[in-house]
Structures are given as C-alpha cells and as structure tokens.
Design a protein around this motif. Structure first.
Motif, mmCIF file in Angstrom:
data_model
loop_
_atom_site.group_PDB
_atom_site.id
_atom_site.type_symbol
_atom_site.label_atom_id
_atom_site.label_comp_id
_atom_site.label_asym_id
_atom_site.label_seq_id
_atom_site.Cartn_x
_atom_site.Cartn_y
_atom_site.Cartn_z
ATOM 1 N N HIS A 90 0.820 -1.222 0.000
ATOM 2 C CA HIS A 90 0.000 0.000 0.000
ATOM 3 C C HIS A 90 0.852 1.269 0.000
ATOM 4 O O HIS A 90 0.314 2.367 0.113
ATOM 5 N N GLN A 91 2.157 1.110 -0.103
ATOM 6 C CA GLN A 91 3.097 2.233 -0.141
ATOM 7 C C GLN A 91 2.827 3.221 0.995
ATOM 8 O O GLN A 91 2.616 4.409 0.794
ATOM 9 N N MET A 92 2.805 2.672 2.202
ATOM 10 C CA MET A 92 2.526 3.466 3.391
ATOM 11 C C MET A 92 3.636 3.267 4.408
ATOM 12 O O MET A 92 4.328 2.260 4.396
ATOM 13 N N THR A 93 3.728 4.219 5.309
ATOM 14 C CA THR A 93 4.604 4.055 6.464
ATOM 15 C C THR A 93 3.766 3.469 7.593
ATOM 16 O O THR A 93 2.535 3.467 7.539
ATOM 17 N N LYS A 94 4.446 3.009 8.608
ATOM 18 C CA LYS A 94 3.746 2.470 9.780
ATOM 19 C C LYS A 94 2.863 3.549 10.414
ATOM 20 O O LYS A 94 1.725 3.291 10.793
ATOM 21 N N ILE A 95 3.375 4.761 10.483
ATOM 22 C CA ILE A 95 2.622 5.881 11.067
ATOM 23 C C ILE A 95 1.367 6.176 10.250
ATOM 24 O O ILE A 95 0.301 6.408 10.806
ATOM 25 N N GLU A 96 1.493 6.165 8.911
ATOM 26 C CA GLU A 96 0.326 6.411 8.055
ATOM 27 C C GLU A 96 -0.731 5.326 8.241
ATOM 28 O O GLU A 96 -1.926 5.616 8.313
ATOM 29 N N LEU A 97 -0.290 4.075 8.340
ATOM 30 C CA LEU A 97 -1.244 2.978 8.530
ATOM 31 C C LEU A 97 -1.973 3.119 9.864
ATOM 32 O O LEU A 97 -3.194 2.956 9.930
ATOM 33 N N ILE A 98 -1.257 3.456 10.906
ATOM 34 C CA ILE A 98 -1.889 3.653 12.220
ATOM 35 C C ILE A 98 -2.887 4.808 12.149
ATOM 36 O O ILE A 98 -3.984 4.723 12.688
ATOM 37 N N GLU A 99 -2.511 5.873 11.458
ATOM 38 C CA GLU A 99 -3.396 7.027 11.299
ATOM 39 C C GLU A 99 -4.697 6.623 10.599
ATOM 40 O O GLU A 99 -5.795 7.000 11.017
ATOM 41 N N VAL A 100 -4.582 5.846 9.541
ATOM 42 C CA VAL A 100 -5.767 5.377 8.805
ATOM 43 C C VAL A 100 -6.632 4.505 9.705
ATOM 44 O O VAL A 100 -7.858 4.672 9.762
ATOM 45 N N LEU A 101 -6.022 3.583 10.412
ATOM 46 C CA LEU A 101 -6.779 2.679 11.287
ATOM 47 C C LEU A 101 -7.468 3.436 12.413
ATOM 48 O O LEU A 101 -8.582 3.082 12.819
ATOM 49 N N ASN A 102 -6.839 4.476 12.921
ATOM 50 C CA ASN A 102 -7.447 5.255 13.994
ATOM 51 C C ASN A 102 -8.642 6.079 13.526
ATOM 52 O O ASN A 102 -9.446 6.544 14.347
ATOM 53 N N GLN A 103 -8.795 6.267 12.228
ATOM 54 C CA GLN A 103 -9.944 6.987 11.701
ATOM 55 C C GLN A 103 -11.200 6.114 11.641
ATOM 56 O O GLN A 103 -12.290 6.604 11.433
ATOM 57 N N ILE A 104 -11.009 4.820 11.829
ATOM 58 C CA ILE A 104 -12.129 3.867 11.731
ATOM 59 C C ILE A 104 -12.713 3.610 13.114
ATOM 60 O O ILE A 104 -11.988 3.308 14.051
ATOM 61 N N ASN A 105 -14.007 3.729 13.210
ATOM 62 C CA ASN A 105 -14.692 3.459 14.489
ATOM 63 C C ASN A 105 -15.092 2.015 14.581
ATOM 64 O O ASN A 105 -15.377 1.348 13.709
#
Length: 105
Positions: A90-105
């Motif tokens: 997904h061409q993401m960093t670990k921080i970006e992935l955590i950020e995306v996951l934290n947006q999901i309820n």
C-alpha cells in the motif's frame, strides 16, 4: 437483425457487470489483515493526506484490531514480515497505517 440483438445483449451485459468488476478491483487495493482468507464484507473508505493531496484508502473494518495487534507486537519475525509486506503493498509508512486505522470506528 440477429447481430443487432446480440450486440445489444453484449453491451447490456457489460454495463451490468462493469460496477461489479470495478468493485472487485477496488477491494483488492483495500487494506486487509495479512491472514484474511475471504473477501471483506465491510469496507470502510477514508482518506489520508500525502504531500499536497489526499488519497482515498479503504480498510476492512473487521481487520482493524488484527492489524493494530500486528503493528504493536514486533517480537515475532513472521508478523514483522507480514506488516512490511502490507506497508509495501500500500506504499505506506507504519505511522500512516496507524493514522488510517485510527480513523475507523
């Protein structure tokens, strides 16, 4: 006359199946837990800011906890490899992935 009927049937079929094909292609780009076997039935769409643009990202809601668990546990080599592959795909960093996951309820 038969050729026109056949052509109209083919065009109708393409129009009917095009959204399904597009959805399958999109879901293949979604973030899912590395051990997922079946297609996700609950995709959540969100966005992530990269440079000066926003990109739409989809995540399988039921995989959120499993992915976060993989991210938090660096002790098992196979989990680290799975996360590296997921991030690279997904061409993401670990921080970006955590950020995306934290947006999901």
């Amino acid at each position: 006359m038969h050729n026109i009927s056949l052509r109209n049937s083919l065009i109708g079929g393409l129009v009917f199946f095009a959204p399904v094909t597009m959805a399958v292609g999109l879901s293949e780009q979604c973030i899912e837990a590395p051990k997922r076997i079946y297609a996700c039935d609950n995709l959540i769409y969100t966005s992530i800011k990269r440079a000066d643009t926003k990109e739409i990202v989809c995540v399988c809601r039921s995989d959120k906890e499993a992915i976060l668990s993989f991210l938090e546990k660096d002790s098992i080599a196979t989990q680290r490899i799975m996360i590296r592959k997921l991030l690279a795909k997904h061409q993401m960093t670990k921080i970006e992935l955590i950020e995306v996951l934290n947006q999901i309820n």
